[in-house]
Design a protein around this motif. Structure first.
Motif, PDB file in Angstrom:
ATOM      1  N   UNK A 138      -1.105  64.268  30.382  1.00 44.02           N
ATOM      2  CA  UNK A 138      -0.493  65.227  29.457  1.00 44.02           C
ATOM      3  C   UNK A 138       0.861  64.725  28.962  1.00 44.02           C
ATOM      4  N   UNK A 139       1.643  64.125  29.865  1.00 45.54           N
ATOM      5  CA  UNK A 139       2.958  63.628  29.473  1.00 45.54           C
ATOM      6  C   UNK A 139       2.852  62.449  28.510  1.00 45.54           C
ATOM      7  N   UNK A 140       1.924  61.542  28.764  1.00 38.23           N
ATOM      8  CA  UNK A 140       1.762  60.385  27.892  1.00 38.23           C
ATOM      9  C   UNK A 140       1.269  60.813  26.515  1.00 38.23           C
ATOM     10  N   UNK A 141       0.307  61.728  26.479  1.00 38.50           N
ATOM     11  CA  UNK A 141      -0.204  62.214  25.193  1.00 38.50           C
ATOM     12  C   UNK A 141       0.896  62.939  24.422  1.00 38.50           C
ATOM     13  N   UNK A 142       1.635  63.803  25.108  1.00 40.71           N
ATOM     14  CA  UNK A 142       2.681  64.579  24.447  1.00 40.71           C
ATOM     15  C   UNK A 142       3.747  63.666  23.853  1.00 40.71           C
ATOM     16  N   UNK A 159      -5.546  50.616  14.543  1.00 40.14           N
ATOM     17  CA  UNK A 159      -5.631  51.881  15.287  1.00 40.14           C
ATOM     18  C   UNK A 159      -6.563  51.765  16.479  1.00 40.14           C
ATOM     19  N   UNK A 160      -7.738  51.193  16.271  1.00 40.43           N
ATOM     20  CA  UNK A 160      -8.701  51.067  17.367  1.00 40.43           C
ATOM     21  C   UNK A 160      -8.197  50.101  18.436  1.00 40.43           C
ATOM     22  N   UNK A 188      -5.658  49.450  23.883  1.00 42.65           N
ATOM     23  CA  UNK A 188      -4.546  48.957  24.692  1.00 42.65           C
ATOM     24  C   UNK A 188      -3.777  50.110  25.333  1.00 42.65           C
ATOM     25  N   UNK A 189      -3.630  51.203  24.594  1.00 38.40           N
ATOM     26  CA  UNK A 189      -2.912  52.356  25.142  1.00 38.40           C
ATOM     27  C   UNK A 189      -3.650  52.947  26.335  1.00 38.40           C
ATOM     28  N   UNK A 190      -4.983  52.986  26.255  1.00 39.29           N
ATOM     29  CA  UNK A 190      -5.758  53.490  27.390  1.00 39.29           C
ATOM     30  C   UNK A 190      -5.564  52.613  28.620  1.00 39.29           C
ATOM     31  N   UNK A 191      -5.523  51.305  28.402  1.00 40.47           N
ATOM     32  CA  UNK A 191      -5.291  50.389  29.520  1.00 40.47           C
ATOM     33  C   UNK A 191      -3.912  50.616  30.127  1.00 40.47           C
ATOM     34  N   UNK A 192      -2.887  50.657  29.276  1.00 38.52           N
ATOM     35  CA  UNK A 192      -1.522  50.781  29.780  1.00 38.52           C
ATOM     36  C   UNK A 192      -1.292  52.127  30.458  1.00 38.52           C
ATOM     37  N   UNK A 193      -1.908  53.190  29.927  1.00 35.88           N
ATOM     38  CA  UNK A 193      -1.676  54.518  30.500  1.00 35.88           C
ATOM     39  C   UNK A 193      -2.383  54.708  31.836  1.00 35.88           C
ATOM     40  N   UNK A 243      -1.095  52.064  35.772  1.00 34.61           N
ATOM     41  CA  UNK A 243      -0.240  52.428  36.896  1.00 34.61           C
ATOM     42  C   UNK A 243      -1.010  53.259  37.923  1.00 34.61           C
ATOM     43  N   UNK A 244      -1.839  54.203  37.434  1.00 37.90           N
ATOM     44  CA  UNK A 244      -2.616  55.032  38.361  1.00 37.90           C
ATOM     45  C   UNK A 244      -3.696  54.211  39.061  1.00 37.90           C
ATOM     46  N   UNK A 245      -4.394  53.380  38.300  1.00 38.13           N
ATOM     47  CA  UNK A 245      -5.482  52.582  38.873  1.00 38.13           C
ATOM     48  C   UNK A 245      -4.975  51.671  39.986  1.00 38.13           C
ATOM     49  N   UNK A 246      -3.898  50.949  39.719  1.00 39.00           N
ATOM     50  CA  UNK A 246      -3.395  50.001  40.711  1.00 39.00           C
ATOM     51  C   UNK A 246      -2.819  50.715  41.931  1.00 39.00           C
TER      52      UNK A 246
END
Length: 284
Positions: free
Chosen positions: A49-53, A223-224, A229-234, A237-240
């Motif tokens: 939510x924070x990243x999207x906002x 855009x695509x 890339x944004x999905x990867x970066x966002x 941190x959680x994945x690792x």
């Protein structure tokens, strides 16, 4: 060439400190959210939510800040954005409430739209012969900020996840004070324009660009690519953290490596690769 003795260096420092501040909090924001959320699923939801906002508000308000700077001048809008961003960096450092932190990210995204005003300032104070070089320096500041920011954030956040937020906020507020006394106005009074409310819609701005030949397809590609890339970066941190128990230091170090590889490719390899493959093949 117009007088740029104080203007251009300040804009470069402004952008560098803004990006450095953003980079500082990337490795530690997930852990701060996790400490307050209580579970991995809640942590993922709040962080998303924070990243999207933040990104959505930056996208929506960049045209608004640009229009305000066209009407009232670059200097007041830039200083307002820098000051606001500094305050929004400090909120997570002091708050124990996830809704409050989310609200600070919403306002932070609004103020972060002043990057568009910084670019307009560069255009104001440089002529065509020097503009490309000035924008190249601006891009270099982006790169340096995204390399140094996560590294410093990871180191500082290893023992205290709130410390990078304090540092980011202090840097922005010092930047504001510097600009308050040093930054001259770049837009002459006779060049100022009334606010055209049609230009405040970011989607309408994109729609106008698509009228130029090939631009529409290029925007879709960008855009695509940016979306992926944004999905990867966002999620990185959680994945690792979830999978490998990485700390802010490990996450920051990995982002530094990404930034260095990007800098090497864009700064040194791109020209050589273009000669070998050409633009179209290299894009594919």
């Amino acid at each position: 060439m117009k007088n740029t003795a104080a203007g251009v260096p300040f804009i470069l420092i402004c952008v560098l400190l803004d990006i450095l501040g953003i980079g500082l909090i990337i490795p530690v924001l997930p852990q701060l959210v996790g400490d307050l959320a209580g579970s991995q699923s809640a942590q993922a939801w709040w962080l998303g939510a924070m990243l999207i906002a933040y990104g959505l508000m930056q996208f929506c308000f960049a045209p608004t800040l640009g229009a305000l700077s066209d009407r009232y001048g670059r200097r007041p809008v830039l200083l307002l954005g820098i000051f606001g961003l500094g305050i929004m960096f400090l909120v997570p450092a002091l708050s124990q409430s996830l809704p409050v932190i989310l609200f600070s990210r919403i306002l932070g995204g609004m103020f972060a739209g002043n990057i568009a005003v910084a670019q307009a300032y560069i255009s104001d104070v440089t002529d065509k012969a020097h503009r490309a070089a000035a924008f190249g320096k601006l891009g270099a500041c982006f790169g340096i900020g995204f390399i140094l920011g996560p590294a410093l954030g990871g180191i500082l956040g290893e023992n205290d996840v709130r410390l990078p937020f304090f540092i980011a906020g202090i840097l922005s507020l010092l930047n504001f004070l510097y600009g308050l006394f040093v930054l001259p106005e770049s837009l002459k009074t006779r060049e100022r324009r009334t606010i055209n409310f049609k230009t405040l819609n970011p989607l309408s701005s994109l729609a106008r660009l698509t009228k130029f030949k090939y631009i529409g397809a290029l925007i879709a590609v960008i855009a695509l690519s940016g979306f992926a890339q944004s999905m990867l970066h966002s999620t990185w941190t959680l994945f690792t953290n979830f999978r490998f128990n990485w700390t802010p230091f490990n996450i920051g170090l990995s982002l530094v490596v990404m930034g260095l590889v990007t800098a090497v490719v864009q700064g040194f390899l791109l020209k050589k690769l273009l000669k070998v493959f050409g633009e179209q093949k290299l894009i594919l």
